[in-house]
Design a protein around this motif. Structure first.
Motif, PDB file in Angstrom:
ATOM      1  N   HIS A 165     -24.299 -43.136  13.910  1.00  0.00           N
ATOM      2  CA  HIS A 165     -24.167 -41.986  14.793  1.00  0.00           C
ATOM      3  C   HIS A 165     -23.183 -40.970  14.204  1.00  0.00           C
ATOM      4  O   HIS A 165     -22.145 -41.359  13.656  1.00  0.00           O
ATOM      5  CB  HIS A 165     -23.676 -42.432  16.172  1.00  0.00           C
ATOM      6  CG  HIS A 165     -24.720 -43.171  16.952  1.00  0.00           C
ATOM      7  ND1 HIS A 165     -24.504 -43.636  18.241  1.00  0.00           N
ATOM      8  CD2 HIS A 165     -26.001 -43.521  16.638  1.00  0.00           C
ATOM      9  CE1 HIS A 165     -25.592 -44.248  18.670  1.00  0.00           C
ATOM     10  NE2 HIS A 165     -26.507 -44.191  17.714  1.00  0.00           N
ATOM     11  N   ARG A 166     -23.556 -39.712  14.345  1.00  0.00           N
ATOM     12  CA  ARG A 166     -22.735 -38.632  13.795  1.00  0.00           C
ATOM     13  C   ARG A 166     -22.271 -37.692  14.905  1.00  0.00           C
ATOM     14  O   ARG A 166     -22.939 -37.533  15.927  1.00  0.00           O
ATOM     15  CB  ARG A 166     -23.510 -37.839  12.759  1.00  0.00           C
ATOM     16  CG  ARG A 166     -23.983 -38.655  11.562  1.00  0.00           C
ATOM     17  CD  ARG A 166     -24.686 -37.770  10.557  1.00  0.00           C
ATOM     18  NE  ARG A 166     -25.148 -38.527   9.397  1.00  0.00           N
ATOM     19  CZ  ARG A 166     -25.686 -37.970   8.318  1.00  0.00           C
ATOM     20  NH1 ARG A 166     -25.853 -36.652   8.261  1.00  0.00           N
ATOM     21  NH2 ARG A 166     -26.072 -38.722   7.298  1.00  0.00           N
ATOM     22  N   THR A 167     -21.135 -37.065  14.654  1.00  0.00           N
ATOM     23  CA  THR A 167     -20.607 -36.049  15.556  1.00  0.00           C
ATOM     24  C   THR A 167     -20.610 -34.720  14.823  1.00  0.00           C
ATOM     25  O   THR A 167     -20.046 -34.617  13.728  1.00  0.00           O
ATOM     26  CB  THR A 167     -19.176 -36.396  16.002  1.00  0.00           C
ATOM     27  OG1 THR A 167     -19.187 -37.639  16.702  1.00  0.00           O
ATOM     28  CG2 THR A 167     -18.606 -35.318  16.903  1.00  0.00           C
ATOM     29  N   LYS A 168     -21.253 -33.707  15.407  1.00  0.00           N
ATOM     30  CA  LYS A 168     -21.307 -32.389  14.789  1.00  0.00           C
ATOM     31  C   LYS A 168     -20.077 -31.566  15.167  1.00  0.00           C
ATOM     32  O   LYS A 168     -19.622 -31.619  16.307  1.00  0.00           O
ATOM     33  CB  LYS A 168     -22.580 -31.656  15.214  1.00  0.00           C
ATOM     34  CG  LYS A 168     -23.857 -32.303  14.689  1.00  0.00           C
ATOM     35  CD  LYS A 168     -25.080 -31.478  15.077  1.00  0.00           C
ATOM     36  CE  LYS A 168     -26.353 -32.128  14.511  1.00  0.00           C
ATOM     37  NZ  LYS A 168     -27.571 -31.348  14.874  1.00  0.00           N
ATOM     38  N   ALA A 169     -19.597 -30.824  14.213  1.00  0.00           N
ATOM     39  CA  ALA A 169     -18.402 -30.019  14.440  1.00  0.00           C
ATOM     40  C   ALA A 169     -18.701 -28.871  15.386  1.00  0.00           C
ATOM     41  O   ALA A 169     -19.736 -28.219  15.289  1.00  0.00           O
ATOM     42  CB  ALA A 169     -17.867 -29.486  13.113  1.00  0.00           C
ATOM     43  N   LYS A 170     -17.779 -28.618  16.315  1.00  0.00           N
ATOM     44  CA  LYS A 170     -17.898 -27.504  17.260  1.00  0.00           C
ATOM     45  C   LYS A 170     -16.592 -26.729  17.283  1.00  0.00           C
ATOM     46  O   LYS A 170     -15.527 -27.258  16.950  1.00  0.00           O
ATOM     47  CB  LYS A 170     -18.227 -28.030  18.654  1.00  0.00           C
ATOM     48  CG  LYS A 170     -19.558 -28.766  18.756  1.00  0.00           C
ATOM     49  CD  LYS A 170     -19.785 -29.256  20.167  1.00  0.00           C
ATOM     50  CE  LYS A 170     -21.102 -30.018  20.272  1.00  0.00           C
ATOM     51  NZ  LYS A 170     -21.331 -30.538  21.649  1.00  0.00           N
ATOM     52  N   THR A 171     -16.669 -25.501  17.660  1.00  0.00           N
ATOM     53  CA  THR A 171     -15.481 -24.643  17.717  1.00  0.00           C
ATOM     54  C   THR A 171     -14.477 -25.206  18.722  1.00  0.00           C
ATOM     55  O   THR A 171     -14.833 -25.502  19.870  1.00  0.00           O
ATOM     56  CB  THR A 171     -15.861 -23.206  18.124  1.00  0.00           C
ATOM     57  OG1 THR A 171     -16.843 -22.710  17.220  1.00  0.00           O
ATOM     58  CG2 THR A 171     -14.643 -22.305  18.120  1.00  0.00           C
ATOM     59  N   GLY A 172     -13.255 -25.356  18.282  1.00  0.00           N
ATOM     60  CA  GLY A 172     -12.199 -25.863  19.146  1.00  0.00           C
ATOM     61  C   GLY A 172     -12.198 -27.367  19.319  1.00  0.00           C
ATOM     62  O   GLY A 172     -11.357 -27.909  20.048  1.00  0.00           O
ATOM     63  N   GLU A 174     -11.502 -31.198  18.429  1.00  0.00           N
ATOM     64  CA  GLU A 174     -10.494 -31.930  17.653  1.00  0.00           C
ATOM     65  C   GLU A 174     -11.179 -32.815  16.622  1.00  0.00           C
ATOM     66  O   GLU A 174     -12.144 -33.517  16.931  1.00  0.00           O
ATOM     67  CB  GLU A 174      -9.643 -32.795  18.579  1.00  0.00           C
ATOM     68  CG  GLU A 174      -8.506 -33.503  17.864  1.00  0.00           C
ATOM     69  CD  GLU A 174      -7.658 -34.325  18.814  1.00  0.00           C
ATOM     70  OE1 GLU A 174      -6.745 -35.023  18.334  1.00  0.00           O
ATOM     71  OE2 GLU A 174      -7.919 -34.263  20.033  1.00  0.00           O
ATOM     72  N   ARG A 175     -10.672 -32.758  15.408  1.00  0.00           N
ATOM     73  CA  ARG A 175     -11.244 -33.542  14.319  1.00  0.00           C
ATOM     74  C   ARG A 175     -10.368 -34.762  14.027  1.00  0.00           C
ATOM     75  O   ARG A 175      -9.135 -34.685  14.147  1.00  0.00           O
ATOM     76  CB  ARG A 175     -11.332 -32.714  13.027  1.00  0.00           C
ATOM     77  CG  ARG A 175     -12.303 -31.550  13.089  1.00  0.00           C
ATOM     78  CD  ARG A 175     -12.102 -30.640  11.896  1.00  0.00           C
ATOM     79  NE  ARG A 175     -13.083 -29.558  11.889  1.00  0.00           N
ATOM     80  CZ  ARG A 175     -14.195 -29.559  11.176  1.00  0.00           C
ATOM     81  NH1 ARG A 175     -14.472 -30.589  10.397  1.00  0.00           N
ATOM     82  NH2 ARG A 175     -15.032 -28.542  11.223  1.00  0.00           N
ATOM     83  N   ARG A 181     -11.451 -29.929   6.998  1.00  0.00           N
ATOM     84  CA  ARG A 181     -11.813 -28.762   7.808  1.00  0.00           C
ATOM     85  C   ARG A 181     -13.180 -28.205   7.444  1.00  0.00           C
ATOM     86  O   ARG A 181     -13.815 -27.514   8.247  1.00  0.00           O
ATOM     87  CB  ARG A 181     -10.755 -27.675   7.638  1.00  0.00           C
ATOM     88  CG  ARG A 181      -9.389 -28.041   8.217  1.00  0.00           C
ATOM     89  CD  ARG A 181      -8.392 -26.910   8.031  1.00  0.00           C
ATOM     90  NE  ARG A 181      -7.122 -27.217   8.651  1.00  0.00           N
ATOM     91  CZ  ARG A 181      -6.836 -26.987   9.936  1.00  0.00           C
ATOM     92  NH1 ARG A 181      -7.759 -26.440  10.725  1.00  0.00           N
ATOM     93  NH2 ARG A 181      -5.654 -27.294  10.427  1.00  0.00           N
ATOM     94  N   ASN A 182     -13.635 -28.458   6.234  1.00  0.00           N
ATOM     95  CA  ASN A 182     -14.919 -27.913   5.780  1.00  0.00           C
ATOM     96  C   ASN A 182     -16.112 -28.776   6.168  1.00  0.00           C
ATOM     97  O   ASN A 182     -17.264 -28.382   5.931  1.00  0.00           O
ATOM     98  CB  ASN A 182     -14.898 -27.729   4.254  1.00  0.00           C
ATOM     99  CG  ASN A 182     -13.821 -26.759   3.811  1.00  0.00           C
ATOM    100  OD1 ASN A 182     -13.519 -25.798   4.522  1.00  0.00           O
ATOM    101  ND2 ASN A 182     -13.240 -27.002   2.650  1.00  0.00           N
ATOM    102  N   SER A 183     -15.842 -29.950   6.731  1.00  0.00           N
ATOM    103  CA  SER A 183     -16.945 -30.843   7.096  1.00  0.00           C
ATOM    104  C   SER A 183     -17.630 -30.342   8.371  1.00  0.00           C
ATOM    105  O   SER A 183     -16.968 -29.982   9.347  1.00  0.00           O
ATOM    106  CB  SER A 183     -16.431 -32.264   7.312  1.00  0.00           C
ATOM    107  OG  SER A 183     -15.875 -32.775   6.116  1.00  0.00           O
TER     108      SER A 183
END
Length: 325
Positions: A165-172, A174-175, A181-183
């Motif tokens: 399972h993957r989590t897609k980056a969204k604005t705001g 938390e990573r 940061r580029n992922s």
């Protein structure tokens, strides 16, 4: 003892100048050796232990490959090396002792898995893997080891899709700290994946059940250890206790004290008085002799007992040689 504590320390001050020479290589091939490092005061001492005696040790700043290689090169390769799993030690073993089998310490495996899953995993996959880890600690026969490997393979097959399972980056959003940061995405269950990778590597490198290999069992009947606990509870504990009882030792004195402790834990410790030299008892005389030798070696040629024109050892001319009127 008669007198003050300060007076006693003054009388024995010369003892700190007696250094412990490195252990003498004996060439004895040990069937199994435990390898581990312990830290204090910014220093690390790497220790090789055969379960009864300290074989050798090496000082360094941290457990890195080059430091372990220096230690391993002085010791004949054993049949089995029991390690805690540090990357520097694993790399040094592959180059220095390639023929030695490796057994990973079960206690450190348990700690690595618990660090990723915590004491109380929330997800069912984590709960099942934690249960498998507890079962691993109780394995004692080859049949039980085979059964455990089957159970683990079933766990991987069951949760393979879940761990993708993957989590897609969204604005705001938390990573995780491990995600750059580029992922644009990252694996959702990173801790579970790291725990799985621990077991994958152990199984691929064949260092999880080495202690049960019948072909490697010593003729003496002694079993191969599956943990480094004898080393942790022996020399490492003794070092910590020594430094605890003598808190406040200067760094140089602390290292000297640890050297003497490890020397006393070897199979044939040397007699301390055999290492004492006259300059240890009278450092002032040693300093004086060293200073005189240094002065003589650095003195210009004109100060020696050789003939020199510059010293005035020749026919003089000028005013001093004129006859008075």
């Amino acid at each position: 003892m008669a007198g003050s504590a300060r007076g006693f320390r003054k009388r024995i001050q010369w003892c700190w100048r007696v250094e412990v020479p490195p252990p003498v290589p004996t060439g004895v091939v040990h069937h199994q050796l435990m390898l581990d490092g312990t830290y204090f005061n910014g220093w690390c001492v790497l220790i090789a232990y055969n379960g009864k005696y300290v074989v050798d040790w090496q000082w360094c700043d941290r457990e890195k490959k080059i430091a372990w290689q220096v230690l391993l090169e002085r010791i004949p390769a054993p049949a089995v090396a029991i390690i805690d799993g540090g990357t520097g030690l694993r790399a040094a073993l592959k180059e220095t002792w390639p023929e030695s089998k490796v057994q990973r310490c079960y206690f450190h495996v348990f700690q690595n898995i618990r660090r990723e899953l915590t004491f109380q995993p929330r997800l069912p996959a984590g709960k099942e893997l934690a249960a498998l880890t507890r079962v691993l600690m109780k394995v004692s026969t080859q049949d039980e080891a085979i059964a455990w490997l089957r159970e683990y393979a079933a766990w991987e097959a069951k949760w393979d899709e879940f761990l993708k399972h993957r989590t897609k980056a969204k604005t705001g959003q938390e990573r995780p700290s491990s995600v750059s940061r580029n992922s644009h995405w990252w694996y959702t269950h990173q801790r579970l994946r790291r725990a799985r990778n621990v077991y994958r590597r152990l199984i691929q490198e064949h260092c999880l059940f080495t202690w049960l290999d019948t072909d490697l069992q010593p003729d003496t009947g002694e079993k191969i250890h599956r943990t480094t606990s004898p080393l942790e509870g022996g020399p490492n504990k003794a070092i910590k206790e020594l430094l605890r009882l003598h808190r406040g030792l200067p760094e140089e004195h602390a290292r000297t004290a640890v050297d003497w402790l490890l020397e006393s834990l070897t199979e044939h410790p040397r007699q301390p008085w055999s290492l004492v030299k006259p300059e240890h008892l009278n450092p002032a005389q040693r300093t004086k002799n060293a200073s005189m030798e240094s002065d003589e070696s650095q003195a210009p040629e004109t100060y020696s007992n050789h003939f020199s024109w510059e010293d005035g050892n020749g026919i003089q001319t000028g005013w001093a040689g004129r006859n008075q009127p």
